[in-house]
Design a protein around this motif. Structure first.
Motif, mmCIF file in Angstrom:
data_model
loop_
_atom_site.group_PDB
_atom_site.id
_atom_site.type_symbol
_atom_site.label_atom_id
_atom_site.label_comp_id
_atom_site.label_asym_id
_atom_site.label_seq_id
_atom_site.Cartn_x
_atom_site.Cartn_y
_atom_site.Cartn_z
ATOM 1 N N GLU A 17 15.178 22.148 44.014
ATOM 2 C CA GLU A 17 16.041 23.342 44.016
ATOM 3 C C GLU A 17 17.265 22.866 45.235
ATOM 4 O O GLU A 17 17.286 23.627 46.173
ATOM 5 C CB GLU A 17 15.435 24.604 44.363
ATOM 6 C CG GLU A 17 14.471 25.009 43.119
ATOM 7 C CD GLU A 17 13.666 26.323 43.237
ATOM 8 O OE1 GLU A 17 14.265 27.103 44.183
ATOM 9 O OE2 GLU A 17 12.612 26.222 42.791
ATOM 10 N N ALA A 18 18.012 22.032 44.782
ATOM 11 C CA ALA A 18 18.954 21.497 45.941
ATOM 12 C C ALA A 18 20.029 22.677 46.320
ATOM 13 O O ALA A 18 20.199 22.344 47.468
ATOM 14 C CB ALA A 18 19.716 20.462 45.188
ATOM 15 N N LEU A 19 20.603 23.175 45.426
ATOM 16 C CA LEU A 19 21.755 24.185 45.952
ATOM 17 C C LEU A 19 21.316 25.626 45.539
ATOM 18 O O LEU A 19 20.846 25.838 44.389
ATOM 19 C CB LEU A 19 23.141 23.989 45.396
ATOM 20 C CG LEU A 19 23.813 22.681 45.678
ATOM 21 C CD1 LEU A 19 25.250 22.779 45.256
ATOM 22 C CD2 LEU A 19 23.890 22.423 47.284
ATOM 23 N N SER A 61 20.891 15.779 57.028
ATOM 24 C CA SER A 61 20.668 14.960 55.771
ATOM 25 C C SER A 61 19.769 15.598 54.787
ATOM 26 O O SER A 61 18.885 16.648 55.111
ATOM 27 C CB SER A 61 20.060 13.592 56.035
ATOM 28 O OG SER A 61 19.969 12.642 54.806
ATOM 29 N N GLY A 62 20.160 15.537 53.535
ATOM 30 C CA GLY A 62 19.374 16.634 52.329
ATOM 31 C C GLY A 62 19.545 18.197 52.241
ATOM 32 O O GLY A 62 18.823 18.594 51.729
ATOM 33 N N CYS A 63 20.494 18.469 53.002
ATOM 34 C CA CYS A 63 20.935 19.961 52.966
ATOM 35 C C CYS A 63 21.856 20.295 51.721
ATOM 36 O O CYS A 63 21.925 21.434 51.466
ATOM 37 C CB CYS A 63 21.655 20.470 54.010
ATOM 38 S SG CYS A 63 20.412 20.340 55.709
ATOM 39 N N GLY A 64 22.351 19.441 50.843
ATOM 40 C CA GLY A 64 22.929 19.774 49.808
ATOM 41 C C GLY A 64 24.634 19.623 49.870
ATOM 42 O O GLY A 64 25.061 20.096 49.089
ATOM 43 N N LYS A 65 25.098 18.958 50.837
ATOM 44 C CA LYS A 65 26.297 18.734 50.948
ATOM 45 C C LYS A 65 26.916 17.813 50.181
ATOM 46 O O LYS A 65 28.028 18.109 49.345
ATOM 47 C CB LYS A 65 26.857 17.977 52.738
ATOM 48 C CG LYS A 65 25.868 18.644 53.648
ATOM 49 C CD LYS A 65 26.347 18.109 55.047
ATOM 50 C CE LYS A 65 25.961 16.649 55.312
ATOM 51 N NZ LYS A 65 24.271 16.530 55.287
ATOM 52 N N SER A 66 26.321 16.655 49.808
ATOM 53 C CA SER A 66 27.007 15.640 48.516
ATOM 54 C C SER A 66 26.871 16.535 47.345
ATOM 55 O O SER A 66 27.747 16.548 46.563
ATOM 56 C CB SER A 66 26.409 14.241 48.750
ATOM 57 O OG SER A 66 26.495 13.569 49.830
ATOM 58 N N VAL A 67 25.792 17.243 47.098
ATOM 59 C CA VAL A 67 25.708 17.740 45.548
ATOM 60 C C VAL A 67 26.735 18.800 45.674
ATOM 61 O O VAL A 67 27.341 19.039 44.574
ATOM 62 C CB VAL A 67 24.011 18.436 45.642
ATOM 63 C CG1 VAL A 67 23.901 19.062 44.425
ATOM 64 C CG2 VAL A 67 23.095 17.284 45.606
ATOM 65 N N THR A 68 26.896 19.523 46.637
ATOM 66 C CA THR A 68 28.145 20.579 46.522
ATOM 67 C C THR A 68 29.508 19.697 46.141
ATOM 68 O O THR A 68 30.335 20.307 45.237
ATOM 69 C CB THR A 68 28.470 21.274 47.904
ATOM 70 O OG1 THR A 68 27.193 21.817 48.222
ATOM 71 C CG2 THR A 68 29.409 22.242 47.793
HETATM 72 N N1 LIG Z 1 19.707 12.519 41.477
HETATM 73 C C1 LIG Z 1 18.798 13.526 42.362
HETATM 74 N N2 LIG Z 1 17.601 13.680 41.990
HETATM 75 C C2 LIG Z 1 16.789 14.452 42.608
HETATM 76 N N3 LIG Z 1 16.944 15.073 43.869
HETATM 77 C C3 LIG Z 1 18.387 14.883 44.030
HETATM 78 C C4 LIG Z 1 19.248 14.162 43.399
HETATM 79 N N4 LIG Z 1 20.406 13.971 44.245
HETATM 80 C C5 LIG Z 1 20.250 14.989 45.413
HETATM 81 N N5 LIG Z 1 18.848 15.263 45.139
HETATM 82 C C6 LIG Z 1 18.438 16.276 46.375
HETATM 83 O O1 LIG Z 1 19.409 17.360 46.744
HETATM 84 C C7 LIG Z 1 19.085 17.447 47.979
HETATM 85 C C8 LIG Z 1 20.407 17.432 48.405
HETATM 86 O O2 LIG Z 1 20.822 16.113 48.584
HETATM 87 P P1 LIG Z 1 22.370 15.779 49.131
HETATM 88 O O3 LIG Z 1 23.358 16.878 48.630
HETATM 89 O O4 LIG Z 1 22.679 14.411 48.706
HETATM 90 O O5 LIG Z 1 22.151 15.950 50.588
HETATM 91 P P2 LIG Z 1 23.336 15.840 51.848
HETATM 92 O O6 LIG Z 1 24.456 15.039 51.230
HETATM 93 O O7 LIG Z 1 23.101 16.949 52.751
HETATM 94 O O8 LIG Z 1 22.484 14.843 52.838
HETATM 95 C C9 LIG Z 1 18.038 16.686 48.576
HETATM 96 O O9 LIG Z 1 17.204 17.417 48.524
HETATM 97 C C10 LIG Z 1 18.286 15.670 47.568
HETATM 98 O O10 LIG Z 1 16.925 14.972 47.770
#
Ligand SMILES: Nc1ncnc2c1ncn2[C@@H]1O[C@H](COP(=O)(O)OP(=O)(O)O)[C@@H](O)[C@H]1O
Ligand SMILES: [Mg+2]
Length: 342
Positions: free
Chosen positions: A23-25, A44-51
């Motif tokens: 549940e990333a975001l 790291s891992g807080c969802g910045k890139s996914v956003t």
């Molecule tokens: N392709 C993927 N498959 C599974 N989990 C993912 C994937 N991409 C990102 N995540 C998860 O989503 C969460 C947010 O990741 P991300 O946005 O990369 O973090 P940040 O950029 O803040 O370091 C993390 O828990 C990461 O493990």
């Protein structure tokens, strides 16, 4: 007031993996106004890139699934657009600088080829005019001898020069919104500062809005007007850069801000927050920060997910914490300060 340029509202994104659903975001909301620089900060891992990837429409699905929410750009719902419609915006109106600069450069194509490509794709422009524009953009990005650089391959450049080329590529279409995901992380500290100066100058010159992502508050404080603090898939606080340092509200933000003495002396220290970001497969209910929170209140923290909202009596400042919600009568153990208008 005009609508924000970018308005992300209650965005939920999951990744379906063999281990389970990540549940990333978990309801991310954030806005970027016209001509504003918004910084996104968080471990790291807080969802910045996914956003960022969600906004660019670049999440790979599967495994990603946009479960709910909205991403409006200039009044249009991006999540409803077809791939073709999105292609018209992405790489033109909205561009992105990726975390790993090398991944944006193709080693077998010349710098000139890669720089002119977005222009030729999105504009009705001759090759000669595109080339001229590319040379100008390289120069604007502080690269000398731009004519010669056009015929070079990425391998011939230093890390700092490559990052300048990547920035030139992102700006060549003169986007309205630039998303920069940790744009200086791969570089050494001196070059980092130069690149941040460059970004600040360029964003003024081109009157762009910027969404800039970093895990490093010292880097982002150089450029951002406003901040969104992310923790474990939530935005837990939004406020001006000044308030982040002078009047932070969320316990997590307070910890982050403490790690930097002040805006003036940007000495870099790592935040000392005990523990780690929780697993986002089967994440905790309630506040996702509860297990690490130095100011944990009690059962409401474990049970109720605090919503991002403006506390009473405070303007342009939102926080997701039970110290400020109706669910709890607890008074924060710190003084809530307002920041005087300048
Ligand atoms: N392709 C993927 N498959 C599974 N989990 C993912 C994937 N991409 C990102 N995540 C998860 O989503 C969460 C947010 O990741 P991300 O946005 O990369 O973090 P940040 O950029 O803040 O370091 C993390 O828990 C990461 O493990
Ligand atoms: Mg990231």
């Amino acid at each position: 007031m005009t609508d924000p340029l970018l308005e992300i509202d209650d965005l939920h994104v999951h990744f379906h993996t063999e281990e389970g659903t990540v549940e990333a975001l978990d309801g991310v909301s954030l806005t970027v106004e016209r001509d504003e620089v918004v910084g996104v900060i968080g471990e790291s891992g807080c969802g910045k890139s996914v956003t960022a990837f969600s906004t660019m429409g670049l999440l790979q699905s599967p495994p990603a699934e946009v479960v709910s929410g909205s991403i409006r750009y200039d009044g249009r719902e991006l999540l409803d657009l077809s791939d073709d419609e999105l292609d018209g915006i992405r790489g033109d109106d909205i561009t992105m600088i990726y975390q790993d600069p090398m991944s944006s450069l193709n080693p077998v194509l010349t710098i000139g080829h890669q720089l002119t490509e977005p222009l030729l794709a999105h504009r009705d422009i001759s090759k000669a005019a595109a080339r001229q524009k590319a040379i100008e953009m390289l120069e604007a990005c502080g690269l000398a001898d731009a004519e010669r650089l056009m015929d070079e391959y990425p391998d011939a450049l230093s890390g700092g020069m490559r990052q300048r080329v990547v920035i030139a590529m992102a700006l060549i279409t003169e986007p309205k919104l630039l998303i920069a995901d940790e744009p200086t992380t791969a570089l050494d500290v001196t070059i980092q500062a130069q690149i941040m100066d460059l970004l600040r100058d360029l964003r003024e010159e081109f009157e762009m809005s910027v969404l800039i992502i970093s895990h490093d508050l010292a880097v982002i404080s150089e450029i951002a007007d406003r901040m969104a603090v992310m923790y474990a898939g939530n935005v837990v606080e939004t406020c001006s850069m000044r308030e982040l340092f002078e009047a932070p509200l969320h316990p997590y933000t307070r910890k982050l801000a403490e790690s930097i003495p002040s805006l003036e002396t940007s000495v870099q220290r790592l935040p000392t927050i005990e523990g780690t970001v929780p697993e986002l497969i089967d994440p905790p209910t309630g506040c996702r920060f509860a297990s690490r929170c130095p100011d944990y209140i009690g059962s409401e923290c474990d049970e109720i997910d605090p919503q991002l909202a403006e506390p009473e009596g405070i303007r342009d400042h939102e926080v997701a914490c039970h110290y400020y919600t109706d669910e709890s009568d607890a008074e924060p153990p710190w003084q809530i300060q307002g920041v005087e208008d300048q």
